[in-house]
Design a protein around this motif. Structure first.
Motif, short mmCIF file in Angstrom:
data_model
loop_
_atom_site.label_atom_id
_atom_site.label_comp_id
_atom_site.label_asym_id
_atom_site.label_seq_id
_atom_site.Cartn_x
_atom_site.Cartn_y
_atom_site.Cartn_z
N THR A 44 11.37 -31.76 24.11
CA THR A 44 10.20 -32.37 23.48
C THR A 44 9.48 -31.36 22.60
OG1 THR A 44 9.93 -33.91 25.32
CG2 THR A 44 8.00 -33.53 23.93
N HIS A 47 11.39 -30.76 19.46
CA HIS A 47 11.19 -31.90 18.55
C HIS A 47 9.88 -31.75 17.79
CE1 HIS A 47 10.80 -36.02 17.09
NE2 HIS A 47 9.61 -36.04 17.66
N ILE A 48 8.84 -31.35 18.50
CA ILE A 48 7.52 -31.18 17.88
C ILE A 48 7.59 -30.13 16.78
CG2 ILE A 48 5.15 -30.44 18.29
CD1 ILE A 48 5.51 -31.57 21.17
N GLU A 51 9.35 -31.39 13.77
CA GLU A 51 8.55 -32.37 13.02
C GLU A 51 7.45 -31.69 12.20
OE1 GLU A 51 8.97 -35.80 12.77
OE2 GLU A 51 10.89 -35.24 13.67
N MET A 53 4.76 -29.82 13.37
CA MET A 53 3.41 -29.82 13.93
C MET A 53 2.76 -28.45 13.75
SD MET A 53 2.15 -30.99 17.65
CE MET A 53 2.28 -32.67 17.12
N SER A 142 -3.02 -35.02 26.07
CA SER A 142 -1.75 -34.33 25.83
C SER A 142 -0.62 -34.98 26.62
CB SER A 142 -1.87 -32.85 26.22
OG SER A 142 -2.73 -32.16 25.35
N THR A 145 0.25 -38.17 24.89
CA THR A 145 0.99 -37.90 23.65
C THR A 145 2.43 -37.51 23.93
OG1 THR A 145 -1.02 -37.23 22.49
CG2 THR A 145 1.06 -36.39 21.61
N LEU A 146 2.62 -36.61 24.88
CA LEU A 146 3.98 -36.18 25.22
C LEU A 146 4.79 -37.34 25.80
CD1 LEU A 146 3.01 -32.70 26.68
CD2 LEU A 146 4.38 -33.10 24.61
N SER A 147 4.14 -38.22 26.53
CA SER A 147 4.83 -39.41 27.05
C SER A 147 5.31 -40.29 25.91
CB SER A 147 3.90 -40.22 27.96
OG SER A 147 3.59 -39.52 29.13
N LYS A 148 4.45 -40.50 24.93
CA LYS A 148 4.81 -41.33 23.79
C LYS A 148 5.98 -40.72 23.02
CE LYS A 148 0.29 -43.39 23.18
NZ LYS A 148 -0.93 -43.42 22.37
N TRP A 149 5.97 -39.40 22.86
CA TRP A 149 7.07 -38.74 22.15
C TRP A 149 8.37 -38.85 22.91
CZ3 TRP A 149 3.80 -33.92 20.67
CH2 TRP A 149 3.03 -34.23 19.54
N ARG A 150 8.29 -39.08 24.20
CA ARG A 150 9.50 -39.29 25.00
C ARG A 150 9.90 -40.76 25.01
NH1 ARG A 150 9.65 -35.43 30.11
NH2 ARG A 150 8.99 -33.52 29.12
#
Length: 166
Positions: A44, A47-48, A51, A53, A142, A145-150
């Motif tokens: 994760t 990935h950030i 992207e 960030m 946070s 957010t991390l859940s959504k990215w997963r």
């Protein structure tokens, strides 16, 4: 914290993977993060970075993720749950936002002593007393957010919990 640690080669591999995003992570915490974070956590974070960030945002998310993971291990004996169940979110809030006056008469109110000692011993817990609401809100945001990215959704916006972090 649980004494069950990942096998050395797994931790070494995670440390190497963290090296690939080291430009935005604190180097002095690499080994600690490699031991604490899961493979999916590292994926994760990678990935950030890919992207694009901002570095400060990634550092904040990494710090929050490490704290949440350490808290979960100390409080439940298990890694952080994905997606976040409502009961675990409420436990997090109860452990961090409590009434110091009530604790004077009820020592078990708030974060249990064993969890506090564990987090303090690892350097994750620096405050005495309840956390600032903004800190708790940021860490929950946070986690959301991390859940959504997963590709997951937790109970962050559950009406029953009264939490609105999603």
């Amino acid at each position: 914290m649980s004494t069950d640690r990942p096998a050395g080669d797994v931790v070494d591999r995670r440390a190497h993977e963290l090296d690939t995003i080291a430009a935005v992570l604190p180097l002095e915490r690499r080994d600690e993060l490699a031991e604490l974070l899961t493979d999916q956590d590292v994926d994760t974070l990678r990935h950030i970075v890919n992207e694009g960030m901002a570095e400060n945002t990634l550092r904040a998310l990494t710090s929050d993720l490490a704290y949440l993971q350490a808290w979960s291990l100390a409080a439940t004996g298990r890694s952080l749950s994905w997606p976040a169940p409502e009961a675990l979110l409420l436990k997090f809030v109860a452990h961090h936002l409590w009434d110091p006056v009530k604790r004077e008469t009820e020592p078990d109110h708030g974060m249990p002593a064993a969890v506090e000692i564990n987090l303090r011993g690892q350097g994750f817990l620096k405050v005495t007393g309840p956390h600032a609401p903004d800190t708790v809100r940021r860490r929950l945001a946070s986690w959301s957010t991390l859940s959504k990215w997963r590709g997951l959704s937790g109970a962050f916006s559950s009406p029953a919990s009264g939490l609105q972090f999603g």
